[in-house]
Design an enzyme around this catalytic site. Structure first.
Site, PDB file in Angstrom:
ATOM      1  CE  LYS A 186      -5.750  -7.844  -1.497  1.00 23.96           C
ATOM      2  NZ  LYS A 186      -5.782  -8.222  -0.795  1.00 23.96           N
ATOM      3  CE  LYS A 213      -4.646  -2.160   1.175  1.00 22.90           C
ATOM      4  NZ  LYS A 213      -5.179  -1.521   2.569  1.00 22.90           N
ATOM      5  CE  LYS A 243     -13.334  -4.227   0.028  1.00 20.61           C
ATOM      6  NZ  LYS A 243     -11.853  -3.948   0.716  1.00 20.61           N
TER       7      LYS A 243
HETATM    8  P1  TYM Z   1     -10.212  -6.329   2.897  1.00 19.62           P
HETATM    9  O1  TYM Z   1     -11.225  -5.547   3.200  1.00 19.62           O
HETATM   10  O2  TYM Z   1      -9.311  -6.270   2.092  1.00 19.62           O
HETATM   11  O3  TYM Z   1     -11.023  -7.548   2.472  1.00 19.62           O
HETATM   12  C1  TYM Z   1     -11.969  -8.154   3.542  1.00 19.62           C
HETATM   13  C2  TYM Z   1     -12.026 -10.072   3.369  1.00 19.62           C
HETATM   14  O4  TYM Z   1     -12.209  -9.620   2.325  1.00 19.62           O
HETATM   15  C3  TYM Z   1     -10.694 -11.513   2.124  1.00 19.62           C
HETATM   16  N1  TYM Z   1     -10.014 -11.353   0.245  1.00 19.62           N
HETATM   17  C4  TYM Z   1      -9.651 -11.971  -0.901  1.00 19.62           C
HETATM   18  N2  TYM Z   1     -10.311 -13.161  -0.254  1.00 19.62           N
HETATM   19  C5  TYM Z   1      -9.818 -14.087  -1.181  1.00 19.62           C
HETATM   20  N3  TYM Z   1      -9.531 -13.400  -2.367  1.00 19.62           N
HETATM   21  C6  TYM Z   1      -9.177 -12.113  -2.136  1.00 19.62           C
HETATM   22  N4  TYM Z   1      -8.941 -11.548  -4.457  1.00 19.62           N
HETATM   23  C7  TYM Z   1      -9.667 -11.318  -1.656  1.00 19.62           C
HETATM   24  N5  TYM Z   1      -9.854 -10.007  -1.164  1.00 19.62           N
HETATM   25  C8  TYM Z   1     -10.108  -9.705   0.441  1.00 19.62           C
HETATM   26  C9  TYM Z   1      -9.593 -10.788   2.546  1.00 19.62           C
HETATM   27  O5  TYM Z   1      -8.861 -11.308   3.856  1.00 19.62           O
HETATM   28  C10 TYM Z   1     -10.418 -10.286   3.863  1.00 19.62           C
HETATM   29  O6  TYM Z   1     -11.120 -11.075   4.684  1.00 19.62           O
HETATM   30  N6  TYM Z   1      -7.937  -6.336   6.671  1.00 19.62           N
HETATM   31  C11 TYM Z   1      -8.709  -6.416   7.172  1.00 19.62           C
HETATM   32  C12 TYM Z   1     -10.408  -6.010   7.707  1.00 19.62           C
HETATM   33  C13 TYM Z   1     -10.409  -6.067   8.952  1.00 19.62           C
HETATM   34  C14 TYM Z   1     -10.115  -7.514   9.429  1.00 19.62           C
HETATM   35  C15 TYM Z   1     -10.390  -7.073  10.844  1.00 19.62           C
HETATM   36  C16 TYM Z   1     -11.030  -8.284   9.744  1.00 19.62           C
HETATM   37  C17 TYM Z   1      -9.799  -5.620   9.626  1.00 19.62           C
HETATM   38  N7  TYM Z   1     -10.035  -5.882  11.348  1.00 19.62           N
HETATM   39  C18 TYM Z   1     -10.330  -8.325  12.081  1.00 19.62           C
HETATM   40  C19 TYM Z   1     -10.466  -9.814  10.664  1.00 19.62           C
HETATM   41  C20 TYM Z   1     -10.738  -8.650  11.492  1.00 19.62           C
HETATM   42  C21 TYM Z   1      -8.953  -6.265   5.442  1.00 19.62           C
HETATM   43  O7  TYM Z   1      -8.522  -5.561   4.300  1.00 19.62           O
HETATM   44  O8  TYM Z   1     -10.004  -7.167   4.614  1.00 19.62           O
END
Ligand code: TYM
Length: 336
Positions: free
Chosen positions: A199, A117, A202
């Site tokens: 990957k 990032k 969004k």
């Molecule tokens: P975020 O918002 O990037 O993504 C949310 C969830 O989606 C999964 N994910 C994917 N899985 C498969 N293929 C992909 N291309 C893909 N892109 C995203 C992520 O692994 C995630 O599970 N840091 C986290 C948000 C967060 C969080 C937490 C998660 C904040 N606090 C506490 C768990 C527990 C994040 O940026 O997710």
């Protein structure tokens, strides 16, 4: 048979930094739906995390509402699960501050998501982006979560959460439950349709690289048709040499529960055209059913607001208990 055993607790969250993609759905939300009966679950909309990259305020608000509506439209029951907005529960920020003092710069420097990032947003490498994993640790540890269902890209963040918790417990006794990451066998890493070695994200600038959960079904079919593959025309699972086709097979397998072998058989002797159409239609049908539900929920602002109010109240009650315990342990004078 009646059981008095307490259910294990699950915590997970998604950033409202855009409309969620098929990657978020297959890597996270779809699995959450399968866990909601067996576990005591909290599913958070982590708006504070989203601020680590500059957001348009109106869009952030809209994406937050959309994400809540999508959680429910994808099948999360808002009564069984606690669904809430991170910024509505101040304990997240409060614990995060304390945990910052138990986290080393060197540890945060190793985080691959920070490095990626920081490269992507070179003009805004803010301190929040750097300490992002500490807020995530606070999210999880506040609720004494046993399991954290996430996609593969969050593995390192779960590891650092465990390290911080163990470090704190070693000093102050058993304050935090040590959580375990719960990464699905299939769907944990859905790749970009245009650059299948990256990957699906969004926040990508190329709309053809991802499938948004709010894309029109026809657009979904077209995006899959246009997905980058190879030229040898054999549907075979081989992520190293055929990343594009393997990614589409992964998506197809998540929706149909078919194994890679079954998929290879199904498309033996057929071209990529047939295969891509099958994947595209299958994704479009599933997503379109979710959109029908979404369109009903998103119109009902009063319903969503009540959901946020009750979700935050339920979450706050649990979070406060852990926070007070931590505050006492570190030596704060407690407010009477
Ligand atoms: P975020 O918002 O990037 O993504 C949310 C969830 O989606 C999964 N994910 C994917 N899985 C498969 N293929 C992909 N291309 C893909 N892109 C995203 C992520 O692994 C995630 O599970 N840091 C986290 C948000 C967060 C969080 C937490 C998660 C904040 N606090 C506490 C768990 C527990 C994040 O940026 O997710």
């Amino acid at each position: 048979m009646e059981t008095t055993e307490q259910k294990k607790r699950i915590f997970s969250g998604i950033q409202p930094s855009g409309i969620i993609t098929l990657g978020n759905y297959l890597g996270a939300v779809k699995n959450w739906v399968n866990l909601q009966d067996e576990y005591d679950c909290l599913y958070c909309i982590v708006d504070m995390h989203a601020l680590t990259v500059r957001q348009d305020p109106a869009k952030l608000r809209q994406n937050t509402m959309s994400l809540a509506a999508l959680y429910i439209a994808c099948g999360l029951d808002p009564v069984k699960n606690i669904i809430y907005i991170q910024s509505h529960v101040p304990a997240h920020a409060e614990l995060s501050w304390i945990l910052n003092t138990f986290t080393y710069m060197g540890e945060l420097n190793r985080m691959t998501q920070f490095k990626e990032k920081a490269l992507k947003h070179a003009d805004n490498i803010n301190a929040g982006l750097f300490t992002y994993p500490v807020l995530m640790a606070a999210d999880i540890l506040l609720y004494q979560a046993d399991l954290v269902p996430v996609g593969e890209d969050q593995r390192q963040h779960i590891e650092i959460t465990r390290d911080i918790a163990v470090r704190f417990n070693n000093i102050y006794g058993d304050v935090f439950k040590i959580p375990t990451g719960f990464i699905p066998r299939a769907g944990a890493r859905i790749m970009s349709l245009q650059e299948p070695d990256k990957k699906m994200s969004k926040s990508s600038e190329d709309a053809n690289s991802y499938i948004s959960m709010l894309d029109d079904p026809k657009v979904i079919v077209n995006k899959v048709k246009r997905a980058v593959t190879d030229s040898d025309c054999v549907v075979k699972y081989d992520p190293e040499n055929k990343p594009g086709i393997s990614n589409l097979m992964n998506i197809y397998s998540c929706f149909t529960d078919k194994t890679y072998e079954e998929i290879e058989k199904e498309f033996e002797g057929k071209g990529y055209g047939d295969f891509k159409l099958a994947v595209g239609e299958c994704a479009a049908d599933n997503i379109s059913a979710i959109q029908t539900e979404y369109n009903k929920i998103i119109k009902d602002k009063a319903y969503l607001e009540e959901l946020f109010r009750s979700g935050a109240e339920r979450a706050d009650r649990i979070a406060r208990k852990t926070l007070s315990k931590v505050q006492k342990k570190v030596g704060f004078v407690m407010k009477q």
